[in-house]
Design an enzyme around this catalytic site. Sequence first.
Site, PDB file in Angstrom:
ATOM      1  N   ASP A 105       0.828  -1.207   0.000  1.00  0.00           N
ATOM      2  CA  ASP A 105       0.000   0.000   0.000  1.00  0.00           C
ATOM      3  C   ASP A 105       0.867   1.264   0.000  1.00  0.00           C
ATOM      4  OD1 ASP A 105      -2.472   1.301   0.011  1.00  0.00           O
ATOM      5  OD2 ASP A 105      -3.266   0.077   1.643  1.00  0.00           O
ATOM      6  N   TRP A 163      -3.006   3.333  -5.706  1.00  0.00           N
ATOM      7  CA  TRP A 163      -4.275   4.030  -5.945  1.00  0.00           C
ATOM      8  C   TRP A 163      -4.328   4.764  -7.287  1.00  0.00           C
ATOM      9  CZ3 TRP A 163      -2.791   6.955  -0.979  1.00  0.00           C
ATOM     10  CH2 TRP A 163      -2.658   6.047   0.075  1.00  0.00           C
ATOM     11  N   ASP A 178      -9.909   3.211  -3.268  1.00  0.00           N
ATOM     12  CA  ASP A 178     -10.572   2.007  -2.776  1.00  0.00           C
ATOM     13  C   ASP A 178     -11.998   1.873  -3.297  1.00  0.00           C
ATOM     14  OD1 ASP A 178      -8.292   1.565  -1.345  1.00  0.00           O
ATOM     15  OD2 ASP A 178      -9.180   1.883   0.627  1.00  0.00           O
TER      16      ASP A 178
END
Length: 366
Positions: free
Chosen positions: A126, A160, A181
Amino acid sequence: MLAPTPPMGWNSWNTFQTHIDEKLIQSTADSMIASGMRDAGYIYINLDDGWSMKERDAQGNLVGDVERFPSGMKALGDYLHAHGFKFGLYNCAGTQTCAGYPGALNHEAQDAQTYASWGVDYLKYDWCHSEGLNAPEAYKKMSDALRATGRPIVFSICEWGQSKPWTWANGVGQLWRTTGDITDAYDVKEKWSQGWKLILDQQVGLEKYAGPGHWNDPDMLEVGNHRMTFPESRAHFSLWCMLSAPLIAGNDVTKMSDPIRELLTNHEVIALDQDPLGKQGTRVRMSDDKEIWAKELSGGDWAVCLFNTGKEKAKLELKWRDLDFLKGQYQIRDLLAKKDAGDTGSDFSGELESHDVMLFRLRTQK
């Protein structure tokens, strides 16, 4: 090659967030066997954020939470491997994970060796607490560290989509997130997440960047989760398969309904996603509240998905000859109804519920 087809599995985050433990993961594995999910191809069981202690040990090593994972992370990996699964973990490129656990910054090689020693097969990486970092450099550093272990570990880049990883991540990871998300809704937009239809729209134009070993990732599946109707789950799953998206389930598989189980294990639909040609589907037509998506398949076949994006039931009509990518006549298989549906010599008409799809495989006539 790692991930010659999009990875399939399950991830803990969408339902359980950080509330995970050894018993949950083991019961999830057992349920995935009993439901047929493992045999349908869902082989990665991935622990998301919250699996580790809040601090590294005295030598700087990551340690699994000793209360929630009393047998240790290697034992958990051994359990999954013994039951026919692969073992996935999560971390962040920054100083901390999104939930405040130790991140990997300046520990990349050390952490990669730890993962390899535990038998990890998949790392979701992440981008929280990454201020000042350069994404291509940070992800390449962990990618190199994973390769240096000698263990084949699928590397999932979860940045992302901010730096357009589809333009640089091929060869760094096997999949990369294209957006923020997902949430369990059709078109809701929240602070950190958005419904799957909004994410779907952002995949248009990215198809040229996907292929065997390098996949666009529109985030995990919300199929079967609370805020979606069954038609919305059916459409979400079908369109993710059209996208050649990684199929990482995020529902509570120990409690799923029979219709959701049957949807997630529909081998004919999964075959579109796992087709060895590896072509990401494209939106070929959009008008009013109707869309048509198409995906080229191996052997000359095509998949065609009719999508009602409107709020009411709609009648759909399609003249197959208007789809100029089709050459000749094809036999039609209705993949969701699991039945043959004639051939493309006759025009199609049918009714679709709101936010629902019809999904066809067009087989070449030999």
